[in-house]
Design an enzyme around this catalytic site. Structure first.
Site, PDB file in Angstrom:
ATOM      1  N   ARG A  69      39.078  -8.755  -7.675  1.00  0.00           N
ATOM      2  CA  ARG A  69      38.268  -8.221  -6.953  1.00  0.00           C
ATOM      3  C   ARG A  69      38.372  -7.608  -5.749  1.00  0.00           C
ATOM      4  O   ARG A  69      39.219  -7.596  -5.039  1.00  0.00           O
ATOM      5  CB  ARG A  69      37.411  -9.479  -6.700  1.00  0.00           C
ATOM      6  CG  ARG A  69      35.874  -9.111  -6.180  1.00  0.00           C
ATOM      7  CD  ARG A  69      35.045  -8.395  -7.237  1.00  0.00           C
ATOM      8  NE  ARG A  69      33.691  -8.039  -7.263  1.00  0.00           N
ATOM      9  CZ  ARG A  69      32.716  -7.320  -7.342  1.00  0.00           C
ATOM     10  NH1 ARG A  69      32.615  -6.691  -8.778  1.00  0.00           N
ATOM     11  NH2 ARG A  69      31.750  -7.147  -7.365  1.00  0.00           N
ATOM     12  N   THR A  86      31.094  -0.444 -15.556  1.00  0.00           N
ATOM     13  CA  THR A  86      31.534  -1.265 -16.335  1.00  0.00           C
ATOM     14  C   THR A  86      32.295  -1.382 -17.216  1.00  0.00           C
ATOM     15  O   THR A  86      32.061  -0.718 -18.240  1.00  0.00           O
ATOM     16  CB  THR A  86      31.126  -3.135 -15.123  1.00  0.00           C
ATOM     17  OG1 THR A  86      30.541  -2.539 -13.857  1.00  0.00           O
ATOM     18  CG2 THR A  86      31.788  -4.055 -15.901  1.00  0.00           C
ATOM     19  N   ASP A 136      27.850  -3.699  -4.037  1.00  0.00           N
ATOM     20  CA  ASP A 136      27.445  -5.410  -4.707  1.00  0.00           C
ATOM     21  C   ASP A 136      27.567  -6.572  -3.415  1.00  0.00           C
ATOM     22  O   ASP A 136      27.193  -7.718  -3.599  1.00  0.00           O
ATOM     23  CB  ASP A 136      28.729  -5.740  -5.543  1.00  0.00           C
ATOM     24  CG  ASP A 136      28.444  -5.346  -6.976  1.00  0.00           C
ATOM     25  OD1 ASP A 136      27.568  -5.063  -7.050  1.00  0.00           O
ATOM     26  OD2 ASP A 136      29.111  -5.548  -7.290  1.00  0.00           O
TER      27      ASP A 136
HETATM   28  N1  GLY Z   1      29.651  -4.337  -9.710  1.00  0.00           N
HETATM   29  C1  GLY Z   1      29.439  -4.741 -11.078  1.00  0.00           C
HETATM   30  C2  GLY Z   1      29.782  -6.461 -10.383  1.00  0.00           C
HETATM   31  O1  GLY Z   1      30.446  -6.946 -10.628  1.00  0.00           O
HETATM   32  O2  GLY Z   1      29.123  -6.904 -11.403  1.00  0.00           O
END
Ligand code: GLY
Length: 571
Positions: free
Chosen positions: A109, A382, A424
């Protein structure tokens, strides 16, 4: 060779002769699954793009395993599906390593840069600045995907990284025909892409959206991938690429440093595992909220026998479980390296017992009896892909640059489209992000912190069959994967699971989002009478599922027909 083809789903009769390579020095926290007696003997890959799926099979044919194939699929998606994921973004992987029967989770991430400052996401009058949150360099976190690919090759793959990246490098260098989704995304984001010369140069060659059928090349990304292939992390996180990215961010007013880049690291974490009616679910831990929410929902549902209730009451129970899990999502979850989370409580069956008691048998619980937010269309971006190889190694990867075409900011000279993952975070307390999700202090931005995700790559091991499953879809990822898991447990094959009709509730806004055709008229009427507000929306998901039936030893793979049919391609 058996070939069952949809446009981006291939099942090919590869017989791999050795087990998955696994580095013994790997410091992986992992859980154990009881040995699966058989190896499938052939492989299945389902991804969002035919070229990416082919890249995965190309690498399997070279002697690679599922983890090498995952590198090939992810890197090719960076080239051919940049609207959804890429080397300027990040990913999360839930994996099963056949040799050793280990379940592992890789967190690649993005992280906040050291100079992150919540004021950058506010207008002078104190209202949220949605532009800095979603477009340009302030919206981007330090990319995790390149380090994740290096990690996969080093700790799990059998091939050198360069072999697994070769299909992506070739595709970026020689060109490909963009699909309609990519062309549509460029069209939609044209104005934002025009704000930054390198973005316009990459996505609007000759100042225009490429025409359908044009060959599109990305030589800068080919070169950046080549450096990654040659030098590993050093080829991206230090040296020329890192300098170009940091310089480009600065030139556009942003605040990254070379240290932000060089200090990025992948984390391996214990996946969340739970048993639901004899099925072992292996899924994503924080900094994803997905696995916690799915576990909480399934723990609540485990007190009901869904096969014994009518359709209306089944939907009622699922919605009420979703509502309660999403409330906790808003309150507690964040990056485990920064916040203490009451995971023992959230994942406990006793906690679920308590929540279950609050569900009224025939009536919706208004979310206002629990707390508030607002909602935007979760949209589709995504990407998710699923792989099972001939030895039974399994990979579920959800990868993202966040919103469509991420920040729309390309770092000059690199071909790297940066994500807009900073949105986010709960950038402004109690103000919803682009998915209508609220957040608390647990998900406030801090230097080096990972922003909370909904990504829910999952593996489900049942008595006879195993599924690798996931989907894009912002906050709806969680509920789509949940419903996919339930469809699999109900006996669905890969196509049924990918195609099943969906609904979503995320506590706030207090509406049930539905896909056209999810409920017939009498079910909609009954749910409305129980107090639910139903709201249709499009689009839904791009689920990619691979299922291994261990009784027949057949592997079955399917992509979401909602998206595949629109392209009308069959390979
Ligand atoms: N950017 C979408 C997620 O990680 O939930």
């Amino acid at each position: 060779m058996k070939v069952a083809l949809r446009w981006h789903v291939l099942l090919i009769g590869f017989v791999l002769t050795t087990g998955a390579a696994f580095a013994a020095d790997n410091p992986t926290p992992s859980t154990k699954t009881a040995p699966l007696a058989l190896r499938p003997g052939h492989a299945g890959i389902a991804s969002a793009n035919a070229l990416a799926t082919q890249a995965g099979f190309e690498v399997l044919a070279k002697g690679g395993n599922a983890f090498d194939a995952a590198i090939a699929v992810a890197s090719t998606l960076s080239v051919v599906e940049p609207e959804s994921s890429g080397i300027g973004g990040g990913f999360m992987a839930t994996m099963h390593v056949a040799s050793g029967n280990r379940d592992v989770f890789i967190d690649a991430r993005e992280t906040a840069p050291a100079a992150v400052n919540p004021k950058d996401y506010l207008n002078p009058d104190g209202t949220p600045n949605r532009d800095t949150a979603l477009k340009g360099p302030f919206s981007a976190g330090i990319p995790g995907e390149p380090a994740g690919l290096v990690w996969l090759a080093k700790h799990y793959g059998k091939l050198p990284l360069a072999d697994s990246l070769a299909p992506a490098i070739r595709t970026a260098r020689d060109g490909f025909k963009p699909d309609n989704r990519l062309l549509g995304s460029i069209e939609d984001e044209q104005k934002n892409l025009q704000r930054w010369p390198a973005s316009a140069a990459k996505f609007l060659p000759n100042g225009k959206v490429p025409a359908a059928g044009d060959i599109w090349r990305d030589p800068d990304q080919a070169h950046t991938l080549q450096l990654l292939a040659q030098y590993g992390n050093a080829g991206f996180y230090s040296g020329k690429t890192a300098k170009k990215i940091v310089d480009a961010v600065h030139a556009a007013g942003g605040n990254w440093t070379l240290k932000d880049m060089s200090s990025y690291s992948v984390k391996e974490r214990l996946p969340i595992t739970l048993d639901y009616r004899g099925y072992k679910i292996i899924t994503a831990p924080p900094p994803s909220s997905g696995g916690v929410a799915i576990a909480e929902i399934l723990n609540i549902l485990s007190g009901f026998d869904l096969t014994k209730v009518d359709q209306v009451h089944r939907v009622h129970l699922v919605i009420e479980s979703m509502r309660r899990a999403f409330r906790d999502h808003n309150d507690y979850l964040g990056d485990p390296d920064f916040v203490k989370m009451p995971l023992n409580m959230l994942l406990s069956p006793y906690y679920a017992d308590g929540l279950r008691q609050t569900i009224l048998p025939d009536k919706a619980t208004p979310s206002s009896m629990l707390a508030p937010s607002s909602g935007e269309d979760p949209g589709m971006h995504t990407t998710h892909f699923s792989i099972i190889d001939a030895d039974g190694n399994m990979v579920a990867i959800t990868a993202t640059v966040n919103y469509v075409l991420g920040s729309t900011f390309v770092a000059d000279g690199t071909g790297v489209l940066l994500n807009d993952e900073m949105d986010d975070f709960a950038l402004v307390p109690n103000k919803p992000n682009v998915y209508g999700l609220l957040g608390s202090k647990a998900n406030a931005p801090e230097p080096g912190k990972r922003m909370l995700s909904s990504m829910s790559p999952s593996i489900v091991i049942g008595p006879d069959r195993t599924a690798v499953i996931g989907s894009p879809g912002g906050s709806t990822i969680i509920t789509q994967v949940l419903e996919g898991i339930l469809a699999f447990i109900d006996g669905g094959d890969a196509h049924d699971v990918a195609a099943h009709k969906r609904f979503h509730h995320q506590y706030m806004p207090d509406v049930v989002m539905t896909e056209p055709g999810t409920f017939d008229a009498s079910t909609s009427e009954a749910l409305t009478k129980m107090g639910y507000t139903l709201k249709q929306r499009e689009p839904w998901g791009f689920m990619n599922v691979v299922i291994w039936d261990r009784r027949t030893n057949k592997v079955d793979a399917a992509s979401d027909p909602r998206r595949a049919d629109g392209l009308g391609k069959v390979q």
